[in-house]
Write an enzyme that holds these catalytic residues in place. Structure first.
Site, short mmCIF file in Angstrom:
data_model
loop_
_atom_site.label_atom_id
_atom_site.label_comp_id
_atom_site.label_asym_id
_atom_site.label_seq_id
_atom_site.Cartn_x
_atom_site.Cartn_y
_atom_site.Cartn_z
CD GLU B 60 -2.08 -9.78 -3.08
OE1 GLU B 60 -2.21 -10.21 -2.32
OE2 GLU B 60 -1.59 -8.85 -2.70
CG HIS B 129 9.06 -5.73 -2.43
ND1 HIS B 129 9.47 -5.92 -1.40
CD2 HIS B 129 8.04 -4.21 -1.72
CE1 HIS B 129 8.07 -5.61 -0.31
NE2 HIS B 129 7.79 -4.52 -0.70
C1 LIG Z 1 1.17 -10.29 -1.19
C2 LIG Z 1 1.30 -9.54 -0.32
N1 LIG Z 1 0.20 -8.43 -1.13
C3 LIG Z 1 0.34 -6.92 -1.27
C4 LIG Z 1 2.13 -6.75 0.08
C5 LIG Z 1 2.00 -5.11 0.73
N2 LIG Z 1 1.55 -4.86 1.62
C6 LIG Z 1 2.44 -5.35 2.10
S1 LIG Z 1 1.73 -4.82 3.98
C7 LIG Z 1 0.11 -4.37 3.65
C8 LIG Z 1 -0.89 -4.39 4.46
C9 LIG Z 1 -0.74 -5.55 5.56
O1 LIG Z 1 -1.84 -5.37 6.33
P1 LIG Z 1 -1.95 -6.24 7.73
O2 LIG Z 1 -2.36 -7.64 7.64
O3 LIG Z 1 -3.27 -6.00 8.36
O4 LIG Z 1 -0.50 -5.95 8.70
P2 LIG Z 1 0.04 -4.92 9.56
O5 LIG Z 1 1.83 -4.16 8.12
O6 LIG Z 1 -0.45 -3.80 9.89
O7 LIG Z 1 0.89 -5.35 10.84
C10 LIG Z 1 0.51 -4.70 2.02
C11 LIG Z 1 -0.66 -4.55 1.88
C12 LIG Z 1 2.20 -7.78 0.69
N3 LIG Z 1 3.59 -8.09 1.04
N4 LIG Z 1 2.37 -9.54 0.30
#
Ligand SMILES: Cc1ncc(C[n+]2csc(CCOP(=O)(O)OP(=O)(O)O)c2C)c(N)n1
Lengths: 396, 324
Positions: B60, B129
């Site tokens: 972000e 959320h």
């Molecule tokens: C700071 C933040 N931005 C956005 C989100 C929304 N979000 C939740 S999971 C995710 C993707 C995460 O991907 P990754 O780090 O590869 O982990 P994975 O879920 O694939 O294990 C996003 C964008 C969040 N939880 N926190």
């Protein structure tokens, strides 16, 4: 508003001239291989392959120990699938599937010593299992009755972290504390920390800062990145131009890529990394190269961004199947063992389900409790007023 | 007249702005192929390409910080933050750069960036959320902060926000994304920084914004049965607040109840109360009341029915005010 300027935006995407390390062709990754540096001890075909560097870290894994790991994998997958089903039936608000990442998590979780500390993200149900957190304790988060009900201190497993990357700094700070207290060294009570995050998280400033701090303070922390290839709809190459494990070099510590679908390799590599940290040679970055075989969460629709073929490719590398094949073909384990694990997983699933359905909704007091360690007159007053208001409806 | 959900109305508004001005960019996590987690940007990347609808890395601070740079270069980025609770990694960029550049440069460097934030509770989500952090932005000088409450406003407000040369934090009530309303695509819209009387009335003024506006309108309908004729005002703009219509209303009704989901202490609702008592002291028949979330972190979702201001709590405050 300023007038449009003399700039014509391209209407379609400009193709990149430089294929990334995991280049995507029309939503399908060009490669599902981890590359030459991938550490693997058990192939997808269930064959034990030697690795001079890491064999010694798995030398004690005899037939019984491997059976235990198999049991872990099956049970964890089973309650994960049950979580998914419970969400579909409206019992949970959301579920975050672990499918495909069982080996990455069990290998890492079982490599930990009791005195070590884990800082998870939100998908680490397998690590929770390995830390002795009962799977039913995970349900409240997804049913909306609590934000995590287990005791992080007692289990050595911190609360789930939903804000991406936040926990990397917390883990680093905790590890600095272990060091400041003299718990790094050859002693039997030496400690280390392990921090879990995804490939997407590696783009966050907090993760970068965590790497910097850990490096300059020699913090005993293993950064364990489960590269499951996707961050919701965004593939790994949207986060990086180099394989993630290679980033460690830029911070001045070791990075290593392990086959995240190979529980034996994950166990061995994490044991090595934790030992490095415990004895003062950390931090270490591990990239567990794996695949998210289900949706990101039950709210996600992967058909919008990835092709089914990709999943089919990864099914051939299933983390459980290869252990089963090895146990049967190479170690002659009898069918009764597998039947027993099956029965045990059915029983766990039933217990998990029943617990979920029986969970009481928290009362309104929950909102006001434990906001502050020392209490707050304002919150206390709001609690009194709201409870009085609430009880005015009783018998209406 | 089109009938649109709020999500589709914002989508159409974004599309209209992008068609009008090639410098308008949409950027954020998953905004491309997926169309955003709420599908608000659905189809935009297909039609405008990957350089106008950017699936960004998951960061972000990166999203906001690069948007600031793009704006310095003459673009008009519209950033999507996936959920309210995830804006904070980008908060430093918002507060330190986005909010202050125009002032620091004495107007030489405008930063026309829009930050879209789906906010508020009521969707049964896990923690981070469902938050209502608007006061944290409204308190920062240099930012403009708005909240839409229905599809029609959403369609126009997003376009006005994009056209604004100031940075706009654009709050979208996520639990209202799927509610439909008539949208007059040919209307002359209400200005972006104006509050609006959405239901005239004479016995008490209800002021709210975003997700609770619907609750306020329902309360006004319900209060009719008790013979109370409530006026409902949609604040729409939280910074700067447009309190003129609120003052006018309170001078006629003598009573004000302010409704919001955010915790009450030092909130936007508090500011409305303070200003109304300054301006309308002699017209007030009762103390100004607030119906808000509590001064606690957002609770587990099984508690949110208690946490969020609902019809009963609003009516209870109306009764208390009327009984004064
Ligand atoms: C700071 C933040 N931005 C956005 C989100 C929304 N979000 C939740 S999971 C995710 C993707 C995460 O991907 P990754 O780090 O590869 O982990 P994975 O879920 O694939 O294990 C996003 C964008 C969040 N939880 N926190």
């Amino acid at each position: 508003m300023s007038a449009p300027q003399d700039w014509t935006p391209p209407t379609s995407s400009t193709p990149s001239s430089r294929p990334g390390p995991d280049h995507v062709v029309a939503g399908l990754k060009g490669t599902d291989e981890g590359g030459a540096d991938l550490v693997q001890l058990l192939t997808p075909e269930g064959e034990r392959v030697p690795d001079p560097r890491f064999d010694s870290y798995a030398a004690d894994v005899d037939v019984e120990a491997l059976k235990d790991l198999y049991r872990d994998l099956v049970l964890v997958r089973r309650f994960d699938r049950e979580g998914n089903a419970l969400q579909r039936q409206g019992q949970l608000g959301i579920w975050v599937p672990l499918l495909g990442q069982e080996a990455a998590q069990i290998g890492a979780g079982r490599a930990m010593a009791p005195q070590d500390m884990a800082f998870p993200s939100y998908r680490e149900h397998g690590v929770a299992w390995a830390r002795g957190v009962d799977p039913t304790e995970l349900l409240g988060i997804f049913r909306g009755t609590d934000h995590g009900s287990w005791d992080p201190k007692a289990t050595g497993f911190h609360l789930y972290t939903i804000v991406i990357g936040n926990q990397c700094l917390n883990a680093t700070g905790y590890a600095m504390g272990q060091k400041f207290e003299g718990k790094v060294g050859d002693g039997p009570d030496s400690e280390a920390t392990i921090c879990f995050f995804g490939d997407g998280a590696t783009s966050q400033g907090d993760v970068h800062e965590g790497f910097v701090w850990a490096a300059v303070y020699d913090a005993p922390v293993v950064f364990y990145c489960q590269n499951n290839q996707w961050a919701i709809s965004e593939p790994t190459e949207r986060q990086t131009r180099v394989p993630l494990y290679k980033r460690a070099q830029g911070y001045g510590f070791d990075g290593i890529r392990v086959d995240g679908n190979d529980v034996l390799a994950c166990l061995a590599v994490t044991r090595w990394a934790l030992e490095e940290c415990r004895t003062g040679n950390g931090p270490v970055l591990i990239e567990a190269f794996t695949y998210r075989m289900d949706a990101h969460t039950t709210s996600d629709d992967p058909t919008r961004y990835r092709l089914a073929d990709e999943l089919e490719l990864w099914k051939l590398k299933d983390p459980i199947e290869r252990v089963r094949v090895h146990l049967v073909r190479s170690l002659g384990v009898e069918p009764e063992f597998f039947d027993g694990v099956q029965a045990e997983s059915d029983a766990l699933a039933a217990r998990f389900r029943q617990h979920c359905v029986d969970m009481p909704a928290p009362g309104p007091e929950r909102m006001f409790s434990q906001v502050y360690a020392e209490g707050s007159p304002a919150v206390d007053a709001q609690r009194e007023a709201f409870l009085a208001y609430h009880s005015s409806f009783e018998g209406v | 007249m089109a009938v649109l959900t709020m999500a589709k109305a914002i989508n159409d508004g974004l599309r209209a702005a992008m068609e009008r001005d090639p410098k308008v960019l949409v950027m954020g996590e998953d905004v491309g192929k997926l169309g955003g987690v709420f599908r608000v940007t659905d189809g935009l990347q297909k039609d405008f390409g990957e350089q106008r609808v950017l699936d960004t890395p998951l960061a972000e601070s990166g999203i906001i910080g690069t948007a600031v740079g793009l704006a310095i270069r003459g673009f008009r980025p519209v950033c999507e933050i996936q959920f309210d609770g995830f804006v904070f990694p980008g908060y430093d960029q918002i507060v330190s750069q986005l909010a202050k550049l125009h002032f620091r440069s004495q107007g030489r460097v405008p930063v026309p960036v829009v930050v879209r934030i789906p906010f508020g509770g009521g969707i049964g989500a896990v923690e981070h959320h469902s938050e209502s952090p608007e006061a944290l932005f409204a308190h920062v000088a240099g930012l403009k902060v708005v909240a839409c409450s229905n599809a029609s406003d959403a369609y126009w407000m997003i376009q006005q926000a994009i056209e604004s040369d100031d940075p706009v934090i654009f709050f979208e009530p996520k639990r209202r994304y799927w509610e439909k309303a008539e949208v007059d695509l040919a209307a002359t819209p209400t200005p972006l920084h104006a509050s609006r009387v959405v239901r005239p009335g004479s016995s008490l003024t209800l002021a709210g914004y975003g997700p609770v506006l619907k609750t306020c309108l329902e309360a006004a309908s319900a209060a009719e049965a008790d013979g109370h004729d409530l006026e409902v005002i949609d604040l729409r703009t939280l910074s700067p607040l447009d309190l003129g219509p609120v003052f006018d209303s309170v001078r006629r009704t003598g009573r004000l109840v302010v409704v919001a989901e955010a915790p009450s202490e030092t909130s936007v609702a508090s500011e409305v109360c303070a200003r109304v008592q300054e301006e309308c002291f002699h017209s007030l028949e009762a103390p100004v009341l607030r119906v808000t979330g509590f001064d606690t972190p957002y609770p587990p979702s099984k508690c949110e029915e208690d946490y969020l201001p609902d019809l009963d709590r609003v009516l209870d405050a109306v009764d208390r005010s009327m009984g004064w």
